[in-house]
Enzyme design. Structure first.
Site, short mmCIF file in Angstrom:
data_model
loop_
_atom_site.label_atom_id
_atom_site.label_comp_id
_atom_site.label_asym_id
_atom_site.label_seq_id
_atom_site.Cartn_x
_atom_site.Cartn_y
_atom_site.Cartn_z
N GLY A 10 41.35 46.22 40.18
CA GLY A 10 40.83 44.93 41.22
C GLY A 10 41.94 45.60 42.31
O GLY A 10 43.24 45.74 41.71
N ARG A 71 37.19 48.27 36.53
CA ARG A 71 38.20 47.34 35.17
C ARG A 71 37.47 48.11 33.98
O ARG A 71 36.67 47.43 32.90
CB ARG A 71 37.19 46.13 35.51
CG ARG A 71 37.90 45.11 36.64
CD ARG A 71 37.11 43.48 36.07
NE ARG A 71 37.50 43.51 38.18
CZ ARG A 71 39.21 42.61 38.74
NH1 ARG A 71 40.36 42.82 37.97
NH2 ARG A 71 39.59 42.32 39.77
N ASP A 102 47.45 43.40 34.66
CA ASP A 102 47.87 43.58 33.27
C ASP A 102 47.03 44.00 32.23
O ASP A 102 47.16 44.53 31.30
CB ASP A 102 48.13 41.93 32.80
CG ASP A 102 48.75 41.60 31.67
OD1 ASP A 102 50.08 41.74 31.55
OD2 ASP A 102 48.20 40.75 30.26
N THR A 125 49.07 43.72 42.03
CA THR A 125 48.25 42.67 41.67
C THR A 125 48.77 42.29 43.72
O THR A 125 49.20 42.26 43.45
CB THR A 125 48.06 42.37 40.32
OG1 THR A 125 46.96 41.17 40.75
CG2 THR A 125 49.19 41.26 40.57
N ASP A 127 47.47 39.01 43.11
CA ASP A 127 47.78 37.34 42.66
C ASP A 127 49.41 37.43 42.02
O ASP A 127 49.81 36.31 42.02
CB ASP A 127 47.46 37.96 41.20
CG ASP A 127 45.76 38.08 41.53
OD1 ASP A 127 45.29 37.65 42.13
OD2 ASP A 127 44.95 37.89 40.74
N ASP A 129 51.25 37.77 40.27
CA ASP A 129 51.22 37.09 38.87
C ASP A 129 52.15 37.58 37.60
O ASP A 129 51.57 37.68 35.75
CB ASP A 129 50.12 36.39 38.22
CG ASP A 129 48.84 37.19 37.76
OD1 ASP A 129 48.88 38.62 38.13
OD2 ASP A 129 47.24 37.10 37.84
N ARG A 162 37.66 18.70 62.52
CA ARG A 162 37.12 18.53 61.30
C ARG A 162 37.96 19.50 60.14
O ARG A 162 39.74 19.50 60.37
CB ARG A 162 35.93 19.97 60.91
CG ARG A 162 35.05 19.46 61.03
CD ARG A 162 34.19 20.91 61.15
NE ARG A 162 32.64 20.66 62.17
CZ ARG A 162 32.28 21.72 62.31
NH1 ARG A 162 32.33 23.09 62.48
NH2 ARG A 162 31.12 21.43 62.53
N ARG A 171 43.36 34.18 40.68
CA ARG A 171 43.08 33.89 39.43
C ARG A 171 43.71 32.48 38.90
O ARG A 171 43.88 31.52 39.48
CB ARG A 171 43.48 35.06 38.31
CG ARG A 171 42.25 35.86 38.19
CD ARG A 171 42.20 36.97 37.09
NE ARG A 171 41.75 38.02 36.82
CZ ARG A 171 40.69 38.50 36.89
NH1 ARG A 171 40.22 37.64 37.29
NH2 ARG A 171 40.06 40.15 36.79
N GLU A 222 41.82 30.06 43.98
CA GLU A 222 40.26 29.68 42.58
C GLU A 222 40.39 29.40 41.47
O GLU A 222 39.42 28.97 41.12
CB GLU A 222 39.62 30.88 43.26
CG GLU A 222 40.63 32.36 42.54
CD GLU A 222 40.35 33.52 41.47
OE1 GLU A 222 39.61 33.81 42.67
OE2 GLU A 222 40.87 34.40 41.89
N GLN A 275 40.98 39.48 52.13
CA GLN A 275 41.84 39.36 51.03
C GLN A 275 42.90 40.78 49.64
O GLN A 275 44.52 40.57 50.48
CB GLN A 275 43.04 38.54 49.96
CG GLN A 275 42.60 36.54 50.51
CD GLN A 275 41.86 35.57 49.33
OE1 GLN A 275 42.83 35.05 48.37
NE2 GLN A 275 41.03 35.78 49.36
O1 F6P Z 1 43.00 39.82 40.38
C1 F6P Z 1 42.89 40.31 41.90
C2 F6P Z 1 41.57 39.66 41.94
O2 F6P Z 1 41.63 39.85 43.12
C3 F6P Z 1 42.04 38.14 41.37
O3 F6P Z 1 42.58 37.39 42.40
C4 F6P Z 1 40.52 37.80 41.60
O4 F6P Z 1 39.98 36.51 40.67
C5 F6P Z 1 39.81 38.79 40.92
O5 F6P Z 1 40.77 40.10 41.19
C6 F6P Z 1 38.24 39.10 41.79
O6 F6P Z 1 37.42 40.29 41.07
P1 F6P Z 1 36.92 41.08 41.67
O7 F6P Z 1 37.15 42.56 42.27
O8 F6P Z 1 35.93 41.94 40.44
O9 F6P Z 1 35.73 40.40 41.95
#
Ligand code: F6P
Length: 343
Positions: A10, A71, A102, A125, A127, A129, A162, A171, A222, A275
């Site tokens: 990503g 990917r 990773d 990333t 994320d 992570d 609301r 992830r 998510e 994001q």
């Molecule tokens: O790893 C980065 C990320 O943006 C995650 O947060 C998310 O789950 C995933 O990639 C989304 O992947 P794609 O761009 O393949 O929809």
């Protein structure tokens, strides 16, 4: 000396500053850089562009990656690895710098450990992570985007009395959700590391309403799982080249539960790829540039099987093998600090 670069997985804001940093450092050391296009597909198909300090001089502010990404997993098929090895030789490369998460770094590590290829890793990333580095570039930009989105959602939530549920990426790690919940003063956050209690959240939202706060913001990662329910919420059953399912949909589910249990009108927003888009923040430009410069210097020095990383305020290099395969989940002390506001 000839160095190849690729960006895999990503995309994230900060990749272009890294590319610029590598190219400049390699050029300063008297070398030449090429950029493979679209992740590991580039070296498989020998698809690349020449990179010079001039050609990358104005990319520091641009989001995404000028090289494109994918990917692609070459280890799915031994003939793809063969192609990479052939092309590495044909191109007379001295080193390949893989910028990725990773999965991408795992491929770089395997190519080095099992096939002796000179690879260097650079962690990226949104994320946040990855182990072996204190923070990944892209993360700062993404939490700023989420915090700004929540500032906007807050005014409409307040006008309509609301609750709005905001689903973030990340992830299986709750860094984005937790940091953006703290930064935006959200009423509750759900992260993958701790099964979230719907009961606790609904009680809190009702209590706040009774006390006079007529709206609420709930941030849900998510990859969060609900204590009262089973399993992850996914978009569909398909997996990518590395075996990952596409997460997404928990925000809608949580919103429906809140509305049915509390009677408060509730909406949800999935921020999704917003994001990952747009210009990197200054912090990500600086971190990306520093990592790129160090990766370029490492490549020029003949190092291989290493990964650049941030430790404290310093850029260091660590063994690529030690950096992959271990997810760095949210520091629960930070979640505990956030929870002071969820009473
Ligand atoms: O790893 C980065 C990320 O943006 C995650 O947060 C998310 O789950 C995933 O990639 C989304 O992947 P794609 O761009 O393949 O929809």
């Amino acid at each position: 000396m000839k160095v190849g670069i690729l960006t895999g997985g990503g995309d994230c804001p900060g990749l272009n500053p890294v590319i610029r940093g590598i190219v400049q450092a390699v050029a300063n050391a008297g070398g030449q850089t090429i950029g493979f296009l679209e992740g590991w597909r580039g070296p498989i198909e020998c698809n690349y562009i020449e990179l010079t300090p001039d050609s990358v001089s104005d990319i520091i502010f641009k989001g995404g990656t000028i090289l494109g990404s994918s990917r692609t997993n070459p280890h799915k098929d031994p003939s793809l690895v063969e192609k990479i090895l052939e092309n590495f030789k044909k191109m007379e490369l001295d080193c390949l710098v893989a910028i990725g998460g990773d999965d991408t770094l795992g491929v770089a590590n395997k190519l080095h450990a099992e096939y002796g290829l000179a690879t260097i890793g650079c962690p990226k990333t949104i994320d946040n992570d990855l182990s072996s580095t204190d923070v990944t570039f892209g993360f700062d930009t993404s939490i700023n985007i989420v915090a700004e989105a929540i500032d906007r959602l807050r005014t409409t939530a307040e006008s309509h009395r609301r609750v709005i549920v905001v689903e973030t990426m990340g992830r299986h790690a709750g860094w984005i959700a937790c940091f953006s919940a703290i930064a935006s003063g959200a009423d509750y956050v759900m992260v993958p590391e701790v099964p979230a209690s719907i009961e606790e959240m609904c009680t809190l939202l009702k209590k706040r309403r009774e006390a006079g706060k007529k709206y609420g913001i709930v941030v849900v990662s998510e990859g969060a799982v609900l204590a009262e329910e089973d399993g992850l919420v996914t978009q569909h059953g398909e997996v990518d080249d590395f075996g990952h399912v596409a997460l997404g949909g928990i925000g809608e589910k949580v919103a429906e539960i809140i509305e049915s249990r509390t009677g408060i009108e509730t909406r949800w927003v999935t921020l999704g790829h917003l994001q990952r888009g747009g210009s990197p923040t200054a912090a990500d430009r600086v971190l990306g540039t520093r990592l790129g410069v160090h990766a370029g210097r490492l490549a020029a020095s003949g190092a291989k099987g290493r990964m650049v990383a941030l430790r404290g305020t310093k850029i260091v290099d660590v063994a690529l093998a030690d950096a992959v395969g271990e997810l760095r989940t949210l520091d629960l002390e930070i979640l505990d600090e956030a929870r002071e506001f969820f009473q």
